[in-house]
Write an enzyme that holds these catalytic residues in place. Structure first.
Site, PDB file in Angstrom:
ATOM      1  N   ARG A 194      24.566 -58.480  18.112  1.00 52.50           N
ATOM      2  CA  ARG A 194      24.943 -58.022  19.443  1.00 52.50           C
ATOM      3  C   ARG A 194      24.410 -58.949  20.526  1.00 52.50           C
ATOM      4  NH1 ARG A 194      22.355 -55.474  23.324  1.00 52.50           N
ATOM      5  NH2 ARG A 194      20.612 -54.611  22.115  1.00 52.50           N
ATOM      6  N   GLU A 199      24.689 -46.662  19.725  1.00 48.70           N
ATOM      7  CA  GLU A 199      24.085 -47.426  18.641  1.00 48.70           C
ATOM      8  C   GLU A 199      24.255 -46.785  17.281  1.00 48.70           C
ATOM      9  OE1 GLU A 199      19.866 -49.578  17.367  1.00 48.70           O
ATOM     10  OE2 GLU A 199      20.000 -48.515  19.278  1.00 48.70           O
ATOM     11  N   GLN A 214      19.539 -56.224  14.144  1.00 46.16           N
ATOM     12  CA  GLN A 214      19.098 -57.300  15.033  1.00 46.16           C
ATOM     13  C   GLN A 214      17.597 -57.276  15.278  1.00 46.16           C
ATOM     14  OE1 GLN A 214      19.848 -57.475  19.559  1.00 46.16           O
ATOM     15  NE2 GLN A 214      21.408 -58.825  18.688  1.00 46.16           N
ATOM     16  N   HIS A 231      15.081 -58.739  17.940  1.00 49.73           N
ATOM     17  CA  HIS A 231      15.020 -59.326  19.282  1.00 49.73           C
ATOM     18  C   HIS A 231      13.880 -60.335  19.311  1.00 49.73           C
ATOM     19  CE1 HIS A 231      14.754 -59.732  23.609  1.00 49.73           C
ATOM     20  NE2 HIS A 231      15.795 -58.944  23.777  1.00 49.73           N
ATOM     21  N   GLU A 247      15.346 -59.841  27.722  1.00 45.70           N
ATOM     22  CA  GLU A 247      15.979 -61.142  27.886  1.00 45.70           C
ATOM     23  C   GLU A 247      16.131 -61.514  29.362  1.00 45.70           C
ATOM     24  OE1 GLU A 247      20.117 -62.526  25.925  1.00 45.70           O
ATOM     25  OE2 GLU A 247      18.793 -61.250  24.757  1.00 45.70           O
ATOM     26  N   HIS A 269      15.163 -54.371  16.524  1.00 46.34           N
ATOM     27  CA  HIS A 269      15.630 -53.903  17.820  1.00 46.34           C
ATOM     28  C   HIS A 269      16.883 -53.053  17.786  1.00 46.34           C
ATOM     29  CE1 HIS A 269      16.254 -53.843  22.100  1.00 46.34           C
ATOM     30  NE2 HIS A 269      17.347 -54.566  22.048  1.00 46.34           N
ATOM     31  N   GLY A 328      21.394 -39.846  25.498  1.00 43.68           N
ATOM     32  CA  GLY A 328      21.286 -41.174  26.079  1.00 43.68           C
ATOM     33  C   GLY A 328      22.563 -41.528  26.829  1.00 43.68           C
ATOM     34  N   GLY A 329      22.757 -42.808  27.081  1.00 43.99           N
ATOM     35  CA  GLY A 329      23.904 -43.244  27.866  1.00 43.99           C
ATOM     36  C   GLY A 329      25.236 -42.852  27.270  1.00 43.99           C
ATOM     37  N   ALA A 330      25.408 -43.035  25.959  1.00 38.42           N
ATOM     38  CA  ALA A 330      26.683 -42.701  25.320  1.00 38.42           C
ATOM     39  C   ALA A 330      26.924 -41.199  25.344  1.00 38.42           C
ATOM     40  CB  ALA A 330      26.714 -43.221  23.883  1.00 38.42           C
ATOM     41  N   GLY A 331      25.894 -40.420  25.005  1.00 39.17           N
ATOM     42  CA  GLY A 331      26.058 -38.973  24.977  1.00 39.17           C
ATOM     43  C   GLY A 331      26.349 -38.398  26.346  1.00 39.17           C
ATOM     44  N   GLY A 365      22.596 -35.955  21.230  1.00 42.51           N
ATOM     45  CA  GLY A 365      21.982 -37.118  21.855  1.00 42.51           C
ATOM     46  C   GLY A 365      22.293 -37.175  23.335  1.00 42.51           C
ATOM     47  N   PHE A 394      22.482 -64.141  31.056  1.00 45.49           N
ATOM     48  CA  PHE A 394      21.915 -63.483  29.882  1.00 45.49           C
ATOM     49  C   PHE A 394      22.338 -64.254  28.641  1.00 45.49           C
ATOM     50  CE2 PHE A 394      19.907 -59.506  28.450  1.00 45.49           C
ATOM     51  CZ  PHE A 394      19.192 -59.170  29.598  1.00 45.49           C
ATOM     52  N   LEU A 437       9.416 -54.213  23.782  1.00 41.93           N
ATOM     53  CA  LEU A 437      10.373 -55.239  24.173  1.00 41.93           C
ATOM     54  C   LEU A 437      10.087 -55.811  25.552  1.00 41.93           C
ATOM     55  CD1 LEU A 437      12.957 -56.509  22.955  1.00 41.93           C
ATOM     56  CD2 LEU A 437      14.248 -54.992  24.434  1.00 41.93           C
ATOM     57  N   SER A 490      24.726 -53.578  24.780  1.00 41.48           N
ATOM     58  CA  SER A 490      24.437 -52.208  24.350  1.00 41.48           C
ATOM     59  C   SER A 490      24.782 -51.221  25.454  1.00 41.48           C
ATOM     60  CB  SER A 490      22.972 -52.067  23.942  1.00 41.48           C
ATOM     61  OG  SER A 490      22.121 -52.405  25.014  1.00 41.48           O
ATOM     62  N   LEU A 491      24.328 -51.497  26.673  1.00 41.66           N
ATOM     63  CA  LEU A 491      24.596 -50.567  27.765  1.00 41.66           C
ATOM     64  C   LEU A 491      26.086 -50.454  28.053  1.00 41.66           C
ATOM     65  CD1 LEU A 491      21.707 -51.277  30.324  1.00 41.66           C
ATOM     66  CD2 LEU A 491      21.926 -49.393  28.697  1.00 41.66           C
ATOM     67  N   ARG A 529      20.548 -63.780  20.265  1.00 42.11           N
ATOM     68  CA  ARG A 529      19.259 -63.285  19.794  1.00 42.11           C
ATOM     69  C   ARG A 529      18.950 -63.677  18.357  1.00 42.11           C
ATOM     70  NH1 ARG A 529      19.597 -57.270  22.627  1.00 42.11           N
ATOM     71  NH2 ARG A 529      19.156 -58.019  24.741  1.00 42.11           N
TER      72      ARG A 529
END
Length: 598
Positions: free
Chosen positions: A405, A394, A237, A239, A252, A363, A15-18, A13, A117, A249, A410-411, A283
């Protein structure tokens, strides 16, 4: 053709985590990232609104308040040691991104600008607070670009458009992964000392979802099929602001800038459900409120949607603007450019003059692969770990989100725990050896893919997928009951039986998306069954899990995490119904459970 690779650490993966994990692991290890997509197309790029950190750049804030909001937002199912890590390390993580060059919005003094938020408060819930750090409404996109560039600088090796279909687990240890190169159809075996899963969510099991078509959960299903547990899958969740019928999406951030919900009577109805936070309630609260308004006949023109209203006159008339200032159309266009463009393109509305039709959309998975604070995957509910296997983002469940959440969490989860996972991998590989791989680890999944590719069955994957998405949306959605969930469970099991006879039209190997989408369906069917079983078992309402037949939260019996495990023979195909559910206590350190009000 079978190809073999060996790396100290592999990450599934991009994404941000990977990418955050790859960046930090690469400082002490030889790292490869395997991604179904080109990295900058990963789903992190769709995150619009911001990343939370109690920087206190706009007003007073501190990590203790942020930790409290995260615990309360998760309806007290959050492991509070994880929430404390998130709240405190979020500051360093955001500053690190800033130093990498991420173009945050700035105050006149040059500090990172922040916005309000949902669910984020000052002084333990007394008022909304500006905590979300942002880059207009493209924050996730900017994080993804920044981290990808940093990984290139670190010489991380990328295998783009490689579809991971299985994990190599031998003797209770993870030794790597098996992937299909989408361009050629060739099989690649990746041998590694450490493997981190950061493959994102699996919201495509629902009909109306904000999730990209790629979020189908094969690595999560691979963990489950290897007799390892998944945690808290009943908490998914919805949204509140998905574009009507499409699920795309609308962040928010629109409400953070003063937008409100409006029903068919022209009422700003959130005052009934959350008199303090109103449209900035969490949410799950907002999604249930929208459903209840529609159920009571107050949808727009009697239909099954309400309006998100960001007209400047509405915002100014309702709140006198965020912070008491008058809001102009020009300011909204500058702060919410992508959101407003999507309203115009997808719905054909002019949001500066009319309401925008929205409905709750599937979501985010709060549950997933259970991990400890260093992202090591747990083998069971006692806390034993699987050597060499990590997860973040995630697809993982360190239980920092509990039952629901908060927006922007998440970010910050991606970068905080991605960084912790990368550092933990770097330490692990220093002293670990490459363990011998079993003979032909790719053989079972190659056989399953060949079965799907060549068999002359009567079932079509697209039809099965649509039926699964429909029943999960209708029966395991925002509101549920035991009988509804049981109907969904029966249907999913019927679909799994039919999946054994699935046939595809494309018999080739290069770019055979027909084959890979069928394999994705098998993974989603397993995750849908596990989700329904977990939801049926939990006889209470908490956070995103709202049961009409058990409407109260039950801390006496249910202040615990669900661990569901497949107990049949390890497989690469949809599993049988052999499962067991065990429980893990919630870690409570500072905040005792109390009634959640907004």
């Amino acid at each position: 053709m079978i190809h073999h690779h060996q790396f100290d650490a592999i990450i599934v993966g991009a994404g941000g985590a990977g990418l955050m994990a790859a960046l930090h692991a690469s400082k002490a290890a030889n790292v490869a990232v395997i991604s179904k997509l080109y990295p900058t197309r990963s789903h992190t790029g769709t995150a619009q609104g911001g990343i939370a950190a109690p920087l206190a750049n706009m007003e007073e804030d501190n990590p203790e308040w942020y930790m409290y909001d995260t615990v309360k937002g998760g309806d007290y199912l959050v492991d509070q040691d994880a929430a404390e890590v998130l709240a405190h390390e979020s500051i360093d993580a955001v500053v690190e991104l800033e130093h990498m060059g991420l173009p945050f919005d700035r105050t006149p003094e040059g500090r990172i600008e922040q916005r309000r938020f949902g669910g984020h408060t000052a002084d333990f819930g007394k008022r909304a607070v500006m905590r979300s750090c942002k880059s207009a409404d493209r924050t996730g996109h900017m994080i993804l670009q920044t981290l990808y560039q940093a990984c290139i600088k670190q010489n991380v090796q990328f295998f783009d458009e490689f579809f991971v279909v299985d994990l190599v687990v031998e003797g209770g240890m993870c030794l790597g992964a098996v992937a299909i190169e989408i361009n050629t159809g060739d099989v690649h075996v990746f041998h590694a000392k450490a493997t981190l899963l950061a493959s994102g969510g699996f919201g495509r099991m629902f009909k109306v979802t904000s999730n990209a078509h790629s979020l189908t959960g094969e690595p999560v299903a691979a963990v489950y099929r290897r007799n390892l547990p998944l945690e808290d899958l009943e908490f998914f969740q919805f949204h509140p602001t998905g574009i009507y019928k499409m699920g795309v999406l609308l962040s928010e951030a629109a409400r953070g800038e003063g937008g409100v919900f409006v029903n068919g009577k022209g009422e700003r109805f959130m005052e009934r459900y959350a008199p303090n936070m109103k449209d900035l309630a969490s949410r799950d609260v907002c999604s249930r409120a929208i459903y209840l308004e529609i159920k009571d006949g107050r949808g727009i023109n009697g239909k099954d949607y309400v309006y998100l209203d960001i007209r400047p006159e509405t915002i100014n008339g309702y709140k006198s603007g965020p912070g008491g200032k008058t809001v102009t159309a020009e300011e909204l266009e500058k702060k919410l450019p992508d959101i407003i463009e999507m309203m115009r393109i997808y719905l054909g509305v002019e949001p500066m003059k009319e309401g925008v039709p929205i409905q709750p959309t599937a979501h985010y998975a709060m549950g997933g692969i259970p991990t400890d604070l260093n992202c090591q995957v747990l083998a069971d509910a006692t806390g034993a770990v699987v050597p060499g296997l990590y997860a973040a983002g995630e697809c993982a469940c360190v239980s920092v989100h509990g039952a629901n959440r908060l927006g922007t969490n998440s970010l910050v989860d991606l970068v905080v725990f991605g960084r912790r996972g990368g550092r933990a991998m770097a330490e692990f590989v220093k002293s670990a050896d490459f363990k011998p791989m079993p003979s032909a680890p790719e053989a079972p999944v190659v056989a399953e893919l060949e079965r799907i590719r060549t068999q002359a069955g009567q079932e079509k994957a697209g039809i099965l997928r649509s039926e699964m998405q429909e029943i999960m949306m209708d029966n395991v959605g925002v509101f549920r009951t035991g009988p509804m969930i049981q109907i969904a469970l029966n249907k999913v099991r019927e679909l799994k039986a039919r999946f054994a006879h699935v046939a595809i039209d494309d018999k080739g190997k290069r770019f055979n998306t027909d084959l890979l989408e069928a394999y994705e369906l098998g993974a989603m069917l397993d995750l849908a069954e596990a989700t329904a079983l977990s939801a049926l078992n939990r006889t209470e309402s908490r956070g995103a899990h709202s049961r009409d037949d058990h409407p109260k939260r039950d801390d006496v019996n249910w202040l615990k995490h669900t661990f569901i495990r497949y107990t049949g023979a390890p497989t690469v195909a949809p599993t049988s119904a052999e499962t067991e559910i065990t429980y893990k206590p919630v870690t409570i350190t500072k905040f005792q459970p109390k009634e959640r009000t907004y």
